[in-house]
Scaffold this motif. Sequence first.
Motif, PDB file in Angstrom:
ATOM      1  N   PHE A   1      18.963  39.287  14.734  1.00 55.02           N
ATOM      2  CA  PHE A   1      20.100  40.084  14.288  1.00 55.02           C
ATOM      3  C   PHE A   1      20.970  39.279  13.333  1.00 55.02           C
ATOM      4  N   PHE A   2      21.210  38.009  13.646  1.00 52.47           N
ATOM      5  CA  PHE A   2      22.079  37.159  12.842  1.00 52.47           C
ATOM      6  C   PHE A   2      21.482  36.941  11.453  1.00 52.47           C
ATOM      7  N   LYS A   3      20.168  36.759  11.383  1.00 46.81           N
ATOM      8  CA  LYS A   3      19.521  36.521  10.091  1.00 46.81           C
ATOM      9  C   LYS A   3      19.560  37.757   9.199  1.00 46.81           C
ATOM     10  N   ASP A   4      19.757  38.919   9.829  1.00 47.05           N
ATOM     11  CA  ASP A   4      19.748  40.163   9.083  1.00 47.05           C
ATOM     12  C   ASP A   4      21.123  40.517   8.532  1.00 47.05           C
ATOM     13  N   ILE A   5      22.134  39.689   8.775  1.00 49.44           N
ATOM     14  CA  ILE A   5      23.479  39.984   8.300  1.00 49.44           C
ATOM     15  C   ILE A   5      23.929  38.895   7.326  1.00 49.44           C
ATOM     16  N   LYS A   6      25.082  39.130   6.725  1.00 50.76           N
ATOM     17  CA  LYS A   6      25.608  38.169   5.756  1.00 50.76           C
ATOM     18  C   LYS A   6      25.934  36.840   6.422  1.00 50.76           C
ATOM     19  N   LYS A   7      25.813  35.775   5.656  1.00 51.23           N
ATOM     20  CA  LYS A   7      25.948  34.418   6.192  1.00 51.23           C
ATOM     21  C   LYS A   7      27.314  34.167   6.794  1.00 51.23           C
ATOM     22  N   ASP A   8      28.376  34.657   6.181  1.00 50.15           N
ATOM     23  CA  ASP A   8      29.730  34.379   6.649  1.00 50.15           C
ATOM     24  C   ASP A   8      30.177  35.290   7.782  1.00 50.15           C
ATOM     25  N   ASN A   9      29.410  36.356   8.051  1.00 44.81           N
ATOM     26  CA  ASN A   9      29.845  37.315   9.062  1.00 44.81           C
ATOM     27  C   ASN A   9      29.909  36.699  10.456  1.00 44.81           C
ATOM     28  N   VAL A  10      30.791  37.257  11.258  1.00 45.59           N
ATOM     29  CA  VAL A  10      30.977  36.800  12.635  1.00 45.59           C
ATOM     30  C   VAL A  10      30.132  37.687  13.552  1.00 45.59           C
ATOM     31  N   LEU A  11      29.308  37.059  14.394  1.00 45.34           N
ATOM     32  CA  LEU A  11      28.432  37.784  15.308  1.00 45.34           C
ATOM     33  C   LEU A  11      29.033  37.801  16.702  1.00 45.34           C
ATOM     34  N   ILE A  12      29.018  38.985  17.311  1.00 46.43           N
ATOM     35  CA  ILE A  12      29.493  39.157  18.683  1.00 46.43           C
ATOM     36  C   ILE A  12      28.370  39.773  19.504  1.00 46.43           C
ATOM     37  N   LYS A  13      28.097  39.159  20.636  1.00 41.26           N
ATOM     38  CA  LYS A  13      27.094  39.707  21.548  1.00 41.26           C
ATOM     39  C   LYS A  13      27.737  39.961  22.900  1.00 41.26           C
ATOM     40  N   THR A  14      27.672  41.227  23.357  1.00 35.99           N
ATOM     41  CA  THR A  14      28.127  41.579  24.699  1.00 35.99           C
ATOM     42  C   THR A  14      26.928  42.162  25.452  1.00 35.99           C
ATOM     43  N   ASP A  15      27.173  42.694  26.624  1.00 38.64           N
ATOM     44  CA  ASP A  15      26.082  43.326  27.366  1.00 38.64           C
ATOM     45  C   ASP A  15      25.735  44.695  26.796  1.00 38.64           C
ATOM     46  N   LYS A  16      26.541  45.202  25.857  1.00 44.66           N
ATOM     47  CA  LYS A  16      26.300  46.517  25.262  1.00 44.66           C
ATOM     48  C   LYS A  16      26.029  46.456  23.756  1.00 44.66           C
ATOM     49  N   PHE A  17      26.520  45.416  23.069  1.00 45.11           N
ATOM     50  CA  PHE A  17      26.484  45.398  21.613  1.00 45.11           C
ATOM     51  C   PHE A  17      25.906  44.109  21.044  1.00 45.11           C
ATOM     52  N   PHE A  18      25.329  44.248  19.845  1.00 47.90           N
ATOM     53  CA  PHE A  18      25.321  43.214  18.818  1.00 47.90           C
ATOM     54  C   PHE A  18      26.272  43.735  17.752  1.00 47.90           C
ATOM     55  N   ILE A  19      27.289  42.970  17.396  1.00 49.21           N
ATOM     56  CA  ILE A  19      28.251  43.428  16.396  1.00 49.21           C
ATOM     57  C   ILE A  19      28.411  42.367  15.325  1.00 49.21           C
ATOM     58  N   SER A  20      28.407  42.804  14.080  1.00 48.87           N
ATOM     59  CA  SER A  20      28.649  41.925  12.943  1.00 48.87           C
ATOM     60  C   SER A  20      29.969  42.325  12.302  1.00 48.87           C
ATOM     61  N   ILE A  21      30.883  41.352  12.192  1.00 43.60           N
ATOM     62  CA  ILE A  21      32.195  41.593  11.585  1.00 43.60           C
ATOM     63  C   ILE A  21      32.306  40.797  10.291  1.00 43.60           C
ATOM     64  N   ASN A  22      32.650  41.489   9.224  1.00 42.79           N
ATOM     65  CA  ASN A  22      32.845  40.847   7.931  1.00 42.79           C
ATOM     66  C   ASN A  22      34.238  40.207   7.905  1.00 42.79           C
ATOM     67  N   PRO A  23      34.328  38.897   7.677  1.00 38.68           N
ATOM     68  CA  PRO A  23      35.650  38.250   7.668  1.00 38.68           C
ATOM     69  C   PRO A  23      36.552  38.763   6.555  1.00 38.68           C
ATOM     70  N   TYR A  24      35.968  39.323   5.498  1.00 42.10           N
ATOM     71  CA  TYR A  24      36.788  39.903   4.421  1.00 42.10           C
ATOM     72  C   TYR A  24      37.272  41.280   4.868  1.00 42.10           C
ATOM     73  N   GLY A  25      38.479  41.307   5.378  1.00 41.41           N
ATOM     74  CA  GLY A  25      39.053  42.536   5.911  1.00 41.41           C
ATOM     75  C   GLY A  25      38.985  42.601   7.425  1.00 41.41           C
ATOM     76  N   GLY A  26      38.114  41.794   8.040  1.00 39.79           N
ATOM     77  CA  GLY A  26      38.014  41.754   9.492  1.00 39.79           C
ATOM     78  C   GLY A  26      37.539  43.050  10.099  1.00 39.79           C
ATOM     79  N   ASN A  27      36.528  43.672   9.454  1.00 41.89           N
ATOM     80  CA  ASN A  27      36.036  44.962   9.926  1.00 41.89           C
ATOM     81  C   ASN A  27      34.593  44.885  10.416  1.00 41.89           C
TER      82      ASN A  27
END
Length: 550
Positions: free
Chosen positions: A54-80
């Motif tokens: 999942f991490f390799k499939d997103i932008k290099k600077d993005n923040v990855l969050i893993k919970t028991d329900k999600f893989f989430i990628s957040i773009n630091p530009y705008g924090g969305n």
Amino acid sequence: MNSKNNIFLIIFCLFFFIILNNWKIIYNYTKNNTIKNTINIDNDTHLDKQSKIFFKDIKKDNVLIKTDKFFISINPYGGNIEKVQLLDYFEKLHSKKFFTLLRKNTDFVYQVTSGVIKNNKLGKDINFYKNSKFFTSSNFFTFKKNKNILKIPFFFIKNNILYIKTFIFTKGSYLIKINHQIFNLNNKQPISIGIFGQIDKSSVTPQKYLDKKHNNVTIKTFDGVAFSTKETKFKKYKFPYILKKKNIQFKTYTGWIAMLQQYFTSVWILPNFSKENTVYIKKIFNNIISIGFKSPFYLILPGQKHNFTSQLWIGPKIQATMSQIVPFLDLTIDYGFLGFLSKLLFQLLNFIFSIVKNWGISIIIITIIIRVLTYPLSKKQYITITKINDLQPEIQKIKEKFANNKERLSKEIILLYKRENLNPFAGFFPFIIQMPIFLALYYMLISSIELRHAKFLFWIQDLSSEDPYYILPIIMSITMLVIQYFSQTKFDKNNFIQNKFTYIMPIIFSFFFLWLPSGLVLYYIINNLITILQQKWIMYQINNKNYKIS
């Protein structure tokens, strides 16, 4: 002078408190003025194989969050949030790839955004941190051991305004809380600030992003936007309507806004303020549909702060859970115009499933229950068929006698039915009763996330999609032919054209079932088998036990 010193002291203490609580983050930011990768993706032991993919499939600077329900990628530009995968669901049947709900590609956009807005000198609302780069202490977050809450703050300072946007995740929940903290570090100017939440989606979803197994249904599920307010319980708009319509805008204190599709949804739950929120629905560039809200503006004096909290649901449309989060949120499950009946059937089906732990067996049991409840109508139907069968010789004589007088012919047949206390339309009552149940069950099967990829037995691995080998539709055709044979009167059996039509129609009708959900076909097969048994039993009583026909 003292008042100025007090203000300065308050600002200094506030700023010192922020630095003290977040010194690691601010140190990294001031040293590098950027977010450095703190994780080696290939070597880090905290990331499992799926996380790395999942991490390799997103932008290099993005923040990855893993919970028991999600893989989430957040773009630091705008924090969305830029990409979301749901770990409890897969893209397709037999696939090992998690279902991607939110994404941002060149050919398709489905995103949720949020942030801070303020008025410029022209009175226009502007996204204050739209292109700003936020910083965090890491680019990977997950639950700590024995912790059920995960808080991830994103920071940015601009023009003496500190903005902390904190995402809060809870184990076992698809509900995400977002806390916006705005600190006015300016010692002179007050600021007027509000927040917004928005959902954007392309009006057309490319075929490659659709589950083909769920794209062949005869009646399409609803794709569009929906909202609920204190005044309006539930309202929805299809994408084509929004594309043609000009901007829709209204104000409300409470409620929610949502982007709907089959099985899944994303929902902003509106913050409850002392003033009204503004909700808007519009088309933006490249046929992208947008639904969002803007909070009222609040004045933040120098040295003071203000908190805004909003909630975001990203995930499956689970009826029992969503109804508890906010009123009428469960209405995002589109059960069609027979929604009340579909919900009733689902509640009964879900109760049976809690006991037998198999959705296919649950469908069989609920079919038996329905047929037991409708047995009096079925009994009346078969008695009517028998009486019509007995009256055929007399009806034939009337037809021969009044062959040249159509009006008299109709009257005589009606008089015959009255004398025999016979209602020829009684045979249609069970069919009329069955049709709403059939349609309600259909909508339930294609709209309930619990039945997506639900296994039954052997080759039936998904009750919400068609039988891959069409075995169930063939069995259903056979049962329909048997029913037609037993339902024929003696007159029909001697009529060659009528007899031929009787056998051809079930076969033609069966073609419609080839692409319907296998769970629905299973329901119809069990229904037909019960019909055959009931027919044989009632006819046996009539013919061999002097059963009174009245």
